[in-house]
Design an enzyme around this catalytic site. Sequence first.
Site, PDB file in Angstrom:
ATOM      1  N   CYS A 122       0.547 -12.833 -19.682  1.00 34.29           N
ATOM      2  CA  CYS A 122       2.013 -12.941 -19.762  1.00 34.29           C
ATOM      3  C   CYS A 122       2.546 -14.197 -19.081  1.00 34.29           C
ATOM      4  O   CYS A 122       3.689 -14.589 -19.309  1.00 34.29           O
ATOM      5  CB  CYS A 122       2.674 -11.713 -19.141  1.00 34.29           C
ATOM      6  SG  CYS A 122       2.124 -10.198 -19.912  1.00 34.29           S
ATOM      7  N   HIS A 264       9.901 -12.698 -16.706  1.00 36.57           N
ATOM      8  CA  HIS A 264       9.044 -12.028 -17.686  1.00 36.57           C
ATOM      9  C   HIS A 264       9.635 -10.653 -17.980  1.00 36.57           C
ATOM     10  O   HIS A 264      10.029  -9.927 -17.078  1.00 36.57           O
ATOM     11  CB  HIS A 264       7.625 -11.908 -17.129  1.00 36.57           C
ATOM     12  CG  HIS A 264       6.717 -11.121 -18.018  1.00 36.57           C
ATOM     13  ND1 HIS A 264       6.637 -11.336 -19.373  1.00 36.57           N
ATOM     14  CD2 HIS A 264       5.856 -10.096 -17.740  1.00 36.57           C
ATOM     15  CE1 HIS A 264       5.760 -10.490 -19.894  1.00 36.57           C
ATOM     16  NE2 HIS A 264       5.279  -9.726 -18.928  1.00 36.57           N
ATOM     17  N   ASN A 294       7.729  -5.698 -24.236  1.00 38.04           N
ATOM     18  CA  ASN A 294       6.963  -6.729 -23.536  1.00 38.04           C
ATOM     19  C   ASN A 294       6.103  -7.471 -24.562  1.00 38.04           C
ATOM     20  O   ASN A 294       5.170  -6.901 -25.116  1.00 38.04           O
ATOM     21  CB  ASN A 294       6.095  -6.059 -22.463  1.00 38.04           C
ATOM     22  CG  ASN A 294       5.215  -7.045 -21.715  1.00 38.04           C
ATOM     23  OD1 ASN A 294       5.119  -8.217 -22.085  1.00 38.04           O
ATOM     24  ND2 ASN A 294       4.563  -6.568 -20.671  1.00 38.04           N
TER      25      ASN A 294
HETATM   26  N1  ACO Z   1       6.514   9.219 -22.184  1.00 37.32           N
HETATM   27  C1  ACO Z   1       6.736  10.295 -21.414  1.00 37.32           C
HETATM   28  N2  ACO Z   1       6.157  10.486 -20.218  1.00 37.32           N
HETATM   29  C2  ACO Z   1       5.333   9.524 -19.776  1.00 37.32           C
HETATM   30  C3  ACO Z   1       5.057   8.366 -20.518  1.00 37.32           C
HETATM   31  C4  ACO Z   1       5.686   8.233 -21.772  1.00 37.32           C
HETATM   32  N3  ACO Z   1       5.498   7.158 -22.570  1.00 37.32           N
HETATM   33  N4  ACO Z   1       4.203   7.591 -19.827  1.00 37.32           N
HETATM   34  C5  ACO Z   1       3.934   8.230 -18.672  1.00 37.32           C
HETATM   35  N5  ACO Z   1       4.619   9.408 -18.642  1.00 37.32           N
HETATM   36  C6  ACO Z   1       4.652  10.399 -17.583  1.00 37.32           C
HETATM   37  C7  ACO Z   1       3.376  10.392 -16.738  1.00 37.32           C
HETATM   38  O1  ACO Z   1       2.388  11.188 -17.352  1.00 37.32           O
HETATM   39  C8  ACO Z   1       3.869  11.000 -15.457  1.00 37.32           C
HETATM   40  O2  ACO Z   1       3.973  12.408 -15.613  1.00 37.32           O
HETATM   41  P1  ACO Z   1       3.578  13.388 -14.386  1.00 37.32           P
HETATM   42  O3  ACO Z   1       4.550  13.049 -13.302  1.00 37.32           O
HETATM   43  O4  ACO Z   1       3.753  14.726 -14.991  1.00 37.32           O
HETATM   44  O5  ACO Z   1       2.169  13.018 -14.058  1.00 37.32           O
HETATM   45  C9  ACO Z   1       5.296  10.469 -15.337  1.00 37.32           C
HETATM   46  O6  ACO Z   1       5.685  10.052 -16.666  1.00 37.32           O
HETATM   47  C10 ACO Z   1       5.431   9.302 -14.402  1.00 37.32           C
HETATM   48  O7  ACO Z   1       4.395   8.376 -14.715  1.00 37.32           O
HETATM   49  P2  ACO Z   1       4.262   7.020 -13.922  1.00 37.32           P
HETATM   50  O8  ACO Z   1       3.085   6.277 -14.461  1.00 37.32           O
HETATM   51  O9  ACO Z   1       4.326   7.265 -12.464  1.00 37.32           O
HETATM   52  O10 ACO Z   1       5.616   6.333 -14.402  1.00 37.32           O
HETATM   53  P3  ACO Z   1       6.298   5.035 -13.860  1.00 37.32           P
HETATM   54  O11 ACO Z   1       7.661   5.320 -13.460  1.00 37.32           O
HETATM   55  O12 ACO Z   1       5.387   4.268 -12.923  1.00 37.32           O
HETATM   56  O13 ACO Z   1       6.406   4.171 -15.207  1.00 37.32           O
HETATM   57  C11 ACO Z   1       5.390   2.327 -16.313  1.00 37.32           C
HETATM   58  C12 ACO Z   1       5.243   3.780 -15.908  1.00 37.32           C
HETATM   59  C13 ACO Z   1       6.580   2.190 -17.237  1.00 37.32           C
HETATM   60  C14 ACO Z   1       4.134   1.888 -17.033  1.00 37.32           C
HETATM   61  C15 ACO Z   1       5.623   1.469 -15.045  1.00 37.32           C
HETATM   62  O14 ACO Z   1       4.652   1.769 -14.071  1.00 37.32           O
HETATM   63  C16 ACO Z   1       5.574  -0.001 -15.332  1.00 37.32           C
HETATM   64  O15 ACO Z   1       6.410  -0.523 -16.023  1.00 37.32           O
HETATM   65  N6  ACO Z   1       4.608  -0.715 -14.737  1.00 37.32           N
HETATM   66  C17 ACO Z   1       4.480  -2.109 -14.958  1.00 37.32           C
HETATM   67  C18 ACO Z   1       3.868  -2.357 -16.283  1.00 37.32           C
HETATM   68  C19 ACO Z   1       3.931  -3.817 -16.613  1.00 37.32           C
HETATM   69  O16 ACO Z   1       4.779  -4.527 -16.129  1.00 37.32           O
HETATM   70  N7  ACO Z   1       3.044  -4.295 -17.413  1.00 37.32           N
HETATM   71  C20 ACO Z   1       3.168  -5.686 -17.719  1.00 37.32           C
HETATM   72  C21 ACO Z   1       1.969  -6.335 -17.810  1.00 37.32           C
HETATM   73  S1  ACO Z   1       1.452  -6.356 -19.451  1.00 37.32           S
HETATM   74  C22 ACO Z   1       0.516  -7.756 -19.687  1.00 37.32           C
HETATM   75  O17 ACO Z   1       0.326  -8.544 -18.816  1.00 37.32           O
HETATM   76  C23 ACO Z   1      -0.102  -7.896 -21.058  1.00 37.32           C
END
Ligand code: ACO
Length: 337
Positions: A122, A264, A294
Site C-alpha cells: 500500500c 492511505h 482499500n
Molecule cells: N462482518 C461481521 N463481523 C465481523 C466481520 C465482518 N466482515 N469481520 C470480523 N467480524 C467480527 C469478528 O469475528 C469479531 O467477532 P467476535 O467479537 O464475536 O469474535 C468482531 O467482529 C470484532 O472483530 P475484530 O477483528 O476485533 O474487529 P476490528 O474492530 O478490529 O475490525 C478490521 C477489523 C476492520 C479488519 C480492523 O482491525 C482493521 O481495519 N484493521 C486494519 C486493516 C488494514 O488497515 N489493512 C490495511 C492493509 S492492507 C494492505 O496492505 C494490502
Amino acid sequence: MNYNAKVTGTGSAFPKKSVSNEELAKQLAKDGIETNHEWILERTGIVSRHYSETGNPDEFNSSLACLASQKALQMAGKTPEDIDQIIFATCTPDTPLPSNGCWLQKKLGAKNAYAMDLVAACSGFIYALNTADQAIRSGDVKTSLVVGSETLSSMTNWSDRSSCVLFGDAAGAVIVERAPADSQSKIITSHLQSDGNLWEILHVIAGGSNEPVSSEALKQKRNKIQMQGREVFKHAVRTLSQFATKALDEAKISHEDLDWFIPHQANLRIIEAVAKRLNIPMNKVILNLDKCGNTSSATVPTALDEAVRQGKIKSGQTVLMDVFGAGLTYGSLLLRW
Ligand code: ACO
C-alpha cells in the site's frame, strides 16, 4: 543545474462493477460467510468497492493503469512519447514477467521510456513518487509516469470475513515533470521506511519462488492475503502519525498551515485517529474509501485525482500524503501544488 520535480497531471480508472456492502454480504452468504452492511460501515467506513471482471482484458491491472495514465497525460498536456520513465507500484501485477511497467509501456505506446515495477504494497505509490522525484532532481529524467494500480480482488481470501470486505480494485497515475530550481510548485520532501520484522502481520506466503502455487497451496488459500487486523491497525495509527509529523517538521509547515491531507485509505477509524493525533480537521482530509475500499497502492493517487478534478486542490496549496502497507512499509510525501 538544480531541478525540482512537480506533479502536472493526475488520472484514475476503476472497473465497471461496483459492489455495495449489501450485495457483497449476499454473495458471501452463499458460501456461508456472515457479514452485513452495518458492521462493515461502522468498523471501516466502506460502503462499496469496484471489482475487475476476471479474464476481461479491459480490466487487467495494466489496462486500468493505461486508462488512468492517458487521463494524467491529457491533464499535463503530454503525449506517451514524452515519457522517459515509468514506475509502476503494484503487488498484483498481470504476470510475474514481464513487469506491469512494460505491459503499460506497450499499451500506452510510451516508446521512449524505461519501465519498472516497484513493490511496497500500500506504500508503493509514495515510494515510486519519491524515486521519480530523485531521478528528476538528478537531471536523469525529464518526465516520469508514476502509477499505483491494483486488482486486489485476485488476492483476496473470500473465506476471511475480516479482510475480504476491505479491498477493491483501482488505478491511479500522475505525471511528474522537471521544474526549475525556484519553482514553488514541487515535491517538497519525502520520508520512507520499512520494517521487515513485521512481515507476518500482513502477507501472502505462496506464489513466489519459496512456495510456488500448488494444489495444496490453493486449497489452504496460501496464495491469498493473510492479515492480523488489530496489529495492522495499531502500527498504522502510530506510523502514519509519525511520518506525517516528520514531513511537516522538516518543511517547517504547521498542522494549521497544511491545506490537504491524503492518508492511505484502509479504514476510516485509522484515518480519524491519525487526524486527531495530528490536529488536522477532517474537512482537510481527502477520502474516497467509502466508494472504493482499500485499493492498496491506488488509494492515494485516486484520491488525489478526484480532489484535483473537483477543484479542491488549488495552485500553491500544500498536500501531505501518508501511507503504510505490508512489509511493513511506511512513508510520507509533502508537495506544493
Ligand atoms: N462482518 C461481521 N463481523 C465481523 C466481520 C465482518 N466482515 N469481520 C470480523 N467480524 C467480527 C469478528 O469475528 C469479531 O467477532 P467476535 O467479537 O464475536 O469474535 C468482531 O467482529 C470484532 O472483530 P475484530 O477483528 O476485533 O474487529 P476490528 O474492530 O478490529 O475490525 C478490521 C477489523 C476492520 C479488519 C480492523 O482491525 C482493521 O481495519 N484493521 C486494519 C486493516 C488494514 O488497515 N489493512 C490495511 C492493509 S492492507 C494492505 O496492505 C494490502
